[in-house]
Write a protein that holds these residues in place. Structure first.
Motif, short mmCIF file in Angstrom:
data_model
loop_
_atom_site.label_atom_id
_atom_site.label_comp_id
_atom_site.label_asym_id
_atom_site.label_seq_id
_atom_site.Cartn_x
_atom_site.Cartn_y
_atom_site.Cartn_z
N GLU A 129 0.84 -1.21 0.00
CA GLU A 129 0.00 0.00 0.00
C GLU A 129 0.87 1.25 0.00
OE1 GLU A 129 -3.08 -0.67 -0.56
OE2 GLU A 129 -2.71 -2.77 -0.15
N GLU A 130 1.88 1.26 0.88
CA GLU A 130 2.78 2.41 0.96
C GLU A 130 3.55 2.61 -0.34
OE1 GLU A 130 5.05 1.38 4.43
OE2 GLU A 130 3.34 1.72 5.76
N TRP A 131 4.04 1.51 -0.91
CA TRP A 131 4.78 1.58 -2.16
C TRP A 131 3.90 2.15 -3.28
CZ3 TRP A 131 3.69 -1.17 -6.68
CH2 TRP A 131 4.63 -1.03 -7.71
N ALA A 132 2.66 1.65 -3.41
CA ALA A 132 1.75 2.11 -4.47
C ALA A 132 1.49 3.61 -4.35
CB ALA A 132 0.45 1.33 -4.43
N GLN A 133 1.25 4.08 -3.13
CA GLN A 133 0.98 5.51 -2.94
C GLN A 133 2.23 6.34 -3.26
OE1 GLN A 133 -2.09 6.72 -2.48
NE2 GLN A 133 -2.71 4.58 -2.59
N ARG A 134 3.39 5.86 -2.83
CA ARG A 134 4.65 6.58 -3.06
C ARG A 134 4.95 6.67 -4.56
NH1 ARG A 134 7.86 3.56 -0.38
NH2 ARG A 134 8.82 2.49 -2.14
N VAL A 135 4.83 5.56 -5.28
CA VAL A 135 5.10 5.56 -6.72
C VAL A 135 4.12 6.48 -7.45
CG1 VAL A 135 5.05 4.13 -8.81
CG2 VAL A 135 6.22 3.31 -6.77
N GLY A 136 2.85 6.41 -7.08
CA GLY A 136 1.87 7.30 -7.69
C GLY A 136 2.22 8.76 -7.48
N ALA A 137 2.55 9.11 -6.22
CA ALA A 137 2.89 10.50 -5.89
C ALA A 137 4.14 10.95 -6.64
CB ALA A 137 3.08 10.64 -4.38
N HIS B 25 5.02 10.24 -9.46
CA HIS B 25 4.68 10.50 -10.86
C HIS B 25 3.50 11.47 -11.01
CE1 HIS B 25 7.47 7.55 -12.54
NE2 HIS B 25 7.23 6.87 -11.44
N GLY B 26 3.10 12.09 -9.89
CA GLY B 26 2.05 13.09 -9.93
C GLY B 26 0.64 12.52 -10.00
N PHE B 27 0.46 11.25 -9.63
CA PHE B 27 -0.85 10.61 -9.66
C PHE B 27 -1.47 10.62 -8.25
CE2 PHE B 27 0.77 9.26 -13.61
CZ PHE B 27 -0.23 8.68 -14.36
#
Length: 136
Positions: free
Chosen positions: A101-109, A111-113
């Motif tokens: 969950e943390e990884w998905a949010q971090r990667v999205g952020a 890349h501006g998602f």
């Protein structure tokens, strides 16, 4: 405007009960065959609709198998979670995976998602199946 709740028909209840008895994830076709073997007259399209409704309502988990088939099982964990599935017998463990969950949010952020959704299911061979394979 919210959608009207799904009616509890005998067909939906039959699908819910058969899904609760199934071991691991099952396809709509497998569940339909189980119901037919028990003498049910339920149609395959009705099984698909019932499974989709159960998944939408959080009563069933849905995942796409490695071969691309949608598979379902009764949900025992509430909320978002992941699965560890045996490729041989279908044994399934439900997992909370905060690191994912943390990884998905971090990667999205990065890349501006925002409003990130994801599906992570792990496939392997369970201890029991591995022991059976080793004994052959």
């Amino acid at each position: 405007m919210t959608a009207a709740p799904k009616r509890n028909t005998w067909q939906r209840e039959a699908v819910r009960a058969a899904l609760a008895e199934a071991r691991g994830f099952v396809s709509a076709q497998e569940l339909h065959q189980t119901l037919r073997d028990r003498g049910s007259t339920i149609g395959l399209a009705t099984v698909y609709r019932a499974l989709a409704g159960l998944a939408e309502g959080g009563e069933a988990d849905s995942l796409q198998s490695p071969d691309g088939e949608n598979r379902f099982r009764s949900c025992s964990m509430q909320g978002h979670h992941h699965h560890l599935v045996c490729r041989v017998c279908g044994e399934t463990r439900e997992l909370e995976a905060r690191v994912v969950e943390e990884w998905a949010q971090r990667v999205g952020a990065e890349h501006g998602f925002t409003e990130i959704d994801h599906v992570v299911d792990l496939y392997g061979i369970c201890e029991r199946c591995r022991a059976l394979q080793a004994s052959r």
